[in-house]
Design an enzyme around this catalytic site. Sequence first.
Site, PDB file in Angstrom:
ATOM      1  N   CYS A   1       0.826  -1.198  -0.003  1.00 35.91           N
ATOM      2  CA  CYS A   1      -0.070  -0.162   0.158  1.00 35.91           C
ATOM      3  C   CYS A   1       0.943   1.250   0.083  1.00 35.91           C
ATOM      4  O   CYS A   1       2.087   1.187   0.119  1.00 35.91           O
ATOM      5  CB  CYS A   1      -0.890  -0.066   1.178  1.00 35.91           C
ATOM      6  SG  CYS A   1      -1.879  -1.415   1.393  1.00 35.91           S
TER       7      CYS A   1
ATOM      8  N   VAL B   1      -4.380  -9.451   0.734  1.00 36.09           N
ATOM      9  CA  VAL B   1      -4.730 -10.478   1.957  1.00 36.09           C
ATOM     10  C   VAL B   1      -6.251  -9.828   2.354  1.00 36.09           C
ATOM     11  O   VAL B   1      -6.305  -8.800   2.427  1.00 36.09           O
ATOM     12  CB  VAL B   1      -4.007 -10.753   3.049  1.00 36.09           C
ATOM     13  CG1 VAL B   1      -4.473 -11.221   4.102  1.00 36.09           C
ATOM     14  CG2 VAL B   1      -2.702 -11.322   2.432  1.00 36.09           C
TER      15      VAL B   1
ATOM     16  N   GLY C   1       2.894  -3.230   3.791  1.00 40.81           N
ATOM     17  CA  GLY C   1       3.497  -4.116   4.264  1.00 40.81           C
ATOM     18  C   GLY C   1       2.855  -5.719   4.012  1.00 40.81           C
ATOM     19  O   GLY C   1       1.736  -5.650   3.616  1.00 40.81           O
TER      20      GLY C   1
END
Length: 613
Positions: free
Chosen positions: A2, A54, A78
């Site tokens: 991000c 995710v 991350g």
Amino acid sequence: MCGIAGWIDFNKDLSRQNEVINTMANTLNHRGPDAAGAFLSEHAALGHRRLIVVDPEGGGQPMTRTHKGNEFTIIYNGELYNTAEIRQVLKTRGYSFKTRNSDTEVLLTAYMEWGAECLQHLNGIFAFAIWDKNAQQLFMARDRLGVKPLFYTLKGGSLWFASELKALLVHPQIKAQVDAGGLAEIFIMGPARTPGEGVFKGITELRPGRYLIFNRDGIKVKKYWELNSQNHTEDLDTTAVHLRELLQDTVSRQLSADVPVCTLLSGGLDSSAISALAALALEGGSNLKTFSVDYIDNDKFFLPNSFETTADYPWVKRVADHIGSDHSYILIDNRELAEALESSLHANDLPGMTDIDSSLYLFCREIRKQVVVGLSGECADEVFGGYPWFRQLPSNTEYFPWIRMVKQRTEFLAPWLTNRISPEEYLQERFQQAISEVPGLDGEDETEARIRQLFYFNITRFMPTLLDRKDRMSMAWGLEVRVPFSDHRLVEYVWNIPWKIKNCDGMAKGILRRALRGLLPDDVLYRPKSPYPKTHNPQYANAVRERFLKMLNTSTSPLLPLMEIKEIKAIAASGKTYFENPWFGQLMGDTQYMAYLLLVNRWLEKYQVEIVL
């Protein structure tokens, strides 16, 4: 991955600063093309751009959670590779979770439980910030090896931070200024940077393995991780087995994602190892996509040299066939390679590794059309000692071995600039700074001690250049690239392996090759090192020379006052070789020097850089 951006100000109400924080965050759209979010309070404004990897439904940011009546808000860039383990530990401590498997929520909860000590529990790559409402305090941290970027600037009672420099520079109170130190970083250290240097005046990079606390009392930066030197007690065979186990676990963890995953395959030892281990973890190469890069007609012009002994294409095919992967060959047009130099500059915000950057930029563009996450072989040479300079250790090392031709390059600089930045002196100061940081080992002989120094220089000074390049060029297209060889457990373990074991069997990275026996064909396993593939097609060099001479003949070019123009113009126009060896790293020669100066000129123009001396 991000993009994050934030503004903390104890002298101003930020609750209505949505336009400013959104502008900062939106410069990072490329890092997070899937979603955007902002958090505004009296003294904290946080912005986020999300790339969904995710938990698509539950991982939105900024994310706020309440603990014991206090609110904590996180923005995070991350990936955690031990999310499940941390989540389970936190559950036993009474925490519940709203999301299915969001590592963002696990990270935030870990901070609520352990504070700064949460960093000791993390296995991953990250740069994040957490605002503590009750304490009116910001906590920021960066991963141990610096895979994910984080910059900040402090002025009075205000702190601004962001994933990339461009997000800071759009703030109306932050100017694109460069002083003598910044110019020395560009012309002497560049395209590498001294750890912590943001090049622009007043902008600092949070160094790897550090965290930062900012509150009304000011700013504190603390180190939470460092390499620790100790005696290695395992024999050669045990070391190889231990290393194989670490590699398998690392690659397996880093394959975790809710989106398609691939590997970047060059046919060299490092990328081949990652690809083979990935195929093994996925229980078959047919479940793995691999990608390689080359240049149109490169086979017609390739000539072996001391850094590139063989072409990559046959080896790529050899490995892809061996593991049975679904392979894609990406071919780059050489003129487009030159045209993409400016795009790579914008991605990096600083002059970079020229065609080494622009080729990766174009490579990642093509990969992103099929997948969102990739694994790459960076860091193995720094961690295991794969570069030629590990075996050509001079008797008296005074400089970083990847920074060469300093005297020749200094002669191209305007005398007034040379006087201001003192190139040899600046480089020596930075070198001595690095030496002072090396964690020595009592009783180590002189040769081992000097090799340990060289490993430290490579891990803390050269490796970040490659990690920055990988992050910026891949995230320019919203492609998340993971680097298994930078796993901190692996780096800590290999750090203390003696040189005679690292270099066993009379080969560079001998212990890595031994650990990988049976996984790769022997000819691949024992192939000499080959760096990132470079174009040998003269079309690229000609395009760069044309652009370079045009820039030198344009009176308004901002680079001109900084250079000895007549001399460099004459050399460029003649086409004669002026650097006998690469002036930086392994691949950056004459053409790359012209391209680098082109980038410096365009950087001065595009970012409207003000030189303040």
